[in-house]
Enzyme design. Structure first.
Site, PDB file in Angstrom:
ATOM      1  N   LEU A 144     -12.593 -92.034 -37.492  1.00  0.00           N
ATOM      2  CA  LEU A 144     -12.407 -93.376 -37.734  1.00  0.00           C
ATOM      3  C   LEU A 144     -10.931 -93.534 -37.842  1.00  0.00           C
ATOM      4  O   LEU A 144     -10.262 -92.659 -38.375  1.00  0.00           O
ATOM      5  CB  LEU A 144     -13.181 -93.810 -39.155  1.00  0.00           C
ATOM      6  CG  LEU A 144     -14.619 -93.866 -38.817  1.00  0.00           C
ATOM      7  CD1 LEU A 144     -15.252 -94.509 -40.219  1.00  0.00           C
ATOM      8  CD2 LEU A 144     -15.049 -94.944 -37.609  1.00  0.00           C
ATOM      9  N   ASP A 145     -10.428 -94.405 -37.185  1.00  0.00           N
ATOM     10  CA  ASP A 145      -8.963 -94.780 -37.273  1.00  0.00           C
ATOM     11  C   ASP A 145      -8.542 -94.962 -38.795  1.00  0.00           C
ATOM     12  O   ASP A 145      -9.549 -95.459 -39.613  1.00  0.00           O
ATOM     13  CB  ASP A 145      -8.544 -95.999 -36.315  1.00  0.00           C
ATOM     14  CG  ASP A 145      -8.783 -95.944 -34.866  1.00  0.00           C
ATOM     15  OD1 ASP A 145      -8.682 -94.845 -34.510  1.00  0.00           O
ATOM     16  OD2 ASP A 145      -8.620 -97.204 -34.217  1.00  0.00           O
ATOM     17  N   PHE A 146      -7.500 -94.854 -39.177  1.00  0.00           N
ATOM     18  CA  PHE A 146      -6.663 -95.040 -40.469  1.00  0.00           C
ATOM     19  C   PHE A 146      -7.284 -96.364 -41.089  1.00  0.00           C
ATOM     20  O   PHE A 146      -7.705 -96.504 -42.166  1.00  0.00           O
ATOM     21  CB  PHE A 146      -5.119 -94.927 -40.287  1.00  0.00           C
ATOM     22  CG  PHE A 146      -4.728 -95.454 -41.756  1.00  0.00           C
ATOM     23  CD1 PHE A 146      -4.481 -94.709 -42.691  1.00  0.00           C
ATOM     24  CD2 PHE A 146      -3.891 -96.387 -41.513  1.00  0.00           C
ATOM     25  CE1 PHE A 146      -3.812 -95.161 -43.715  1.00  0.00           C
ATOM     26  CE2 PHE A 146      -3.279 -96.845 -42.700  1.00  0.00           C
ATOM     27  CZ  PHE A 146      -3.046 -96.260 -43.864  1.00  0.00           C
TER      28      PHE A 146
END
Length: 316
Positions: A66-68
């Site tokens: 998952l992206d930041f």
């Protein structure tokens, strides 16, 4: 709306082999640099020090990315065997994922399939970002599919916004953010792929959330549905005024959809999972999967490396 902390870790699923956390927005999964004061890896070590695996660099085997800036469901395998079973589900495209997002503008169509091929952006100043095929500097674009269903229309801090459910049928880097931007409806708060607006200083986060996840391993089906973070009670800047499609009906359709059968060849590495049904429509029957090619030595080596340590691509 509170920022993440080492104690603020929400567990939505736990078994002998897996954990699923509801990752906080603006928290990295892991990092090799000491300057990162908060990561999901540190949160897990704080809450479950007895579950950390000394045979891995980070202590935990994260099954996907998952992206930041993205919040939501993220699965952690607690042993090598569980990691292997999850890896096979992802490799065979048997995992179902759905995301919630607030995007700029009012989308006119209630449902659409977004099929822009996505590649890396080699333009100066845009390193580590992605772009759609045809964009100047787009390198090695690959087929990409996203199903989009509009849930609600409304305003965010006075600007027109649509609430949507997104189902990625492929797994390209930043796929959902790039596809929404390519449609002219970037995710609210996405400073990388979005367009600045008069109210761009209003969002306290990027409005993209991993809402639903199903990983049907051979020993257990890991299935979670997290809470919806995009409701006026949690963010008064969001004011919906038109209901287009009830969210609970779409989730019921995803939950009822059959998992592809890997014993009959299974879907190939680029074949989609079951797409979202249209408004008021039952889920479509699963497509007949193509024959799966034999695993190459390179793929086998990649699997073995993944099992020993799942190293994530940094989110910039």
């Amino acid at each position: 709306m509170e920022p993440g902390s080492v104690e603020n870790l929400c567990i939505v699923y736990r078994s002998r082999d897996f954990l699923v956390v509801n990752k906080h927005w603006d928290v990295r999964i892991d990092s090799k640099t000491w300057r990162e004061t908060l990561t999901l890896q540190k949160q897990l070590r704080h809450r479950f020090p007895e579950l950390a695996d000394p045979d891995t660099y980070y202590g935990f085997r994260f099954c996907h990315q998952l992206d930041f800036s993205t919040s939501g469901a993220l699965c952690v395998a607690l042993n090598k065997a569980a990691a292997g079973s999850a890896y096979r589900c992802f490799k065979e495209r048997r995992v179902t994922k759905a995301y919630l997002a607030l995007v700029r503008g009012h989308i006119q169509e209630s449902q659409m399939t977004v099929s822009y091929a996505i590649g890396r952006n080699s333009t100066e100043g845009r390193a580590h970002t992605m772009c759609i095929e045809g964009t100047q500097g787009c390198e090695n674009p690959k087929p990409s599919l996203t199903e989009l269903v509009v849930l609600e229309l409304g305003l965010y801090a006075g600007d027109p916004v649509s609430k949507v459910l997104l189902q990625p049928l492929t797994g390209r880097t930043h796929q959902l953010r790039v596809h929404c931007s390519a449609l002219g409806h970037p995710v609210v708060g996405d400073l990388t792929y979005g367009q600045a607006s008069g109210g761009e200083d209003q969002p306290f986060r990027m409005m993209l959330h991993a809402f639903y996840l199903r990983i049907p391993t051979h020993t257990e089906c890991v299935e979670v549905c997290t809470s919806d973070p995009f409701v006026p009670a949690l963010d008064p800047c969001w004011s919906p005024h038109t209901l287009v499609q009830p969210l609970d009906q779409l989730i019921q359709a995803l939950q009822a959809a059959p998992d592809p059968d890997p014993t009959e060849g299974g879907p190939g590495p680029c074949s989609p999972s079951t797409p979202l049904p249209g408004p008021g429509q039952p889920p479509p029957p699963p497509a007949k999967p193509p024959a799966k090619p034999p695993e190459t030595e390179a793929q086998r080596a990649s699997c073995l490396q993944w099992l020993s340590e799942w190293t994530l691509e940094p989110d910039h």
